[in-house]
Design an enzyme around this catalytic site. Structure first.
Site, PDB file in Angstrom:
ATOM      1  CE  LYS A   9      -4.227   0.169   0.696  1.00 35.51           C
ATOM      2  NZ  LYS A   9      -5.151  -0.148  -0.584  1.00 35.51           N
ATOM      3  CB  THR A  54      -2.529  -3.192  -0.397  1.00 32.10           C
ATOM      4  OG1 THR A  54      -3.937  -2.988  -1.254  1.00 32.10           O
ATOM      5  CG2 THR A  54      -2.000  -4.271  -1.436  1.00 32.10           C
ATOM      6  CG  HIS A 237      21.842  26.580 -13.715  1.00 34.87           C
ATOM      7  ND1 HIS A 237      23.061  26.062 -13.689  1.00 34.87           N
ATOM      8  CD2 HIS A 237      21.504  25.254 -14.565  1.00 34.87           C
ATOM      9  CE1 HIS A 237      23.467  24.910 -13.693  1.00 34.87           C
ATOM     10  NE2 HIS A 237      22.457  24.336 -14.653  1.00 34.87           N
TER      11      HIS A 237
END
Ligand SMILES: O=c1[nH]c(=O)c2[nH]c(=O)[nH]c2[nH]1
Length: 283
Positions: A9, A54, A237
């Site tokens: 899960k 699950t 950057h």
């Protein structure tokens, strides 16, 4: 042929309030579970006799939060992973990954979510070994000077000017592997974060790669309980704006914060005598 497989899960969101009279504590987690073992039958024939649903894994997270309380995320992950391997004989391993969101206290029962970074842990329990990995994502750091970049390779496509003074900014993703499954997890985490930020501040940087090495080295020097650290540093950057059209000199004061693309500097720093990892930890 069925290849490697696992199931579980993902992203069970848990908020646990610990009530101590009028003063409450708050833990806010995102818990993901992945189990592996003898699960051939369900894949080949749909025979689910070895499949713990699950849904049950999700329920276990909430039930354990009530029964045992939730302390450090590593501790809760160990509790869950050990439970699944101990109670499910068909399993070879359980991996529990937790994201932990920090809240600062505003009052006895009032909190403000801290937005600066997310603490992470991945605990893997097999029948032979336990591996604890801690880390963080999204720790944003910037030096407005003390960063140079020059002496690099130049080919026919290189246009980047050399610089002896630039902004160095990044959002740190880091994972570090513990030598043992016992530690003062909170102290260890804070110590690793402090070492990373200290190294970022104190390194006069000739490349982000050099800064990465300094950060990893200081974490291992300060935290003897760690075997290895892996860092992913996006180079955020900052481009100098050309103000010459307005008769203005730009002496490293006005920048465009770049978005994409970004350089991605990744590296692992390992203690000389570190034992090998007992489960995959690069993913
Ligand atoms: O610190 C840096 N490392 C690089 O590898 C690189 N490449 C680049 O274009 N800028 C930078 N900066």
């Amino acid at each position: 042929m069925l290849g490697p497989h696992r199931y579980g899960k993902a992203e069970t969101r848990l908020v646990r309030v610990h009530r101590d009279g009028d003063t409450h504590g708050l833990v806010d987690l995102n818990v993901s579970i992945a189990l592996a073992g003898d699960l051939t039958a369900t894949h080949l024939t749909g025979d689910n006799s070895a499949v713990l649903p699950t849904d049950t894994m999700k329920n276990t997270v909430y039930a354990f939060a009530k029964r045992h309380g939730v302390g450090e995320p590593e501790e809760f992950a160990l509790l869950l992973a050990r439970h699944f391997v101990r109670t499910q004989g068909q399993l070879d391993s359980a991996r529990v990954s937790i994201e932990s969101f920090a809240w600062d206290r505003l009052g006895p029962h009032s909190f403000q979510r801290r937005g600066d970074h997310t603490r992470t842990t991945v605990v893997t329990v097999t029948r032979a070994a336990t591996q604890v990995v801690s880390g963080l994502t999204g720790l944003v750091l910037m030096n407005t000077t003390a960063s140079e970049f020059h002496g690099f390779v130049k080919d026919r496509y290189t246009t980047l000017p050399e610089t002896t003074d630039r902004i160095l900014a990044t959002a740190v993703d880091a994972k570090w592997r513990h030598l043992s499954d016992e530690a003062d997890w909170g102290k260890s985490f804070q110590g690793a974060v402090d070492a990373m930020t200290t190294a970022f501040v104190n390194t006069y940087s000739l490349s982000l790669q050099q800064t990465l090495m300094s950060m990893g080295t200081l974490v291992l020097a300060k935290r003897p309980e760690l075997a290895e650290i892996r860092l992913a540093l996006p180079n955020r950057h900052h481009y100098l704006v050309d103000l010459s059209a307005f008769d203005l000199a730009n002496e490293n004061e006005v920048f465009i914060a770049g978005d994409r693309p970004y350089g991605l500097i990744e590296g692992t720093v390992t203690r000389d005598d570190a034992p090998p990892a007992t489960a995959e930890w690069y993913q």
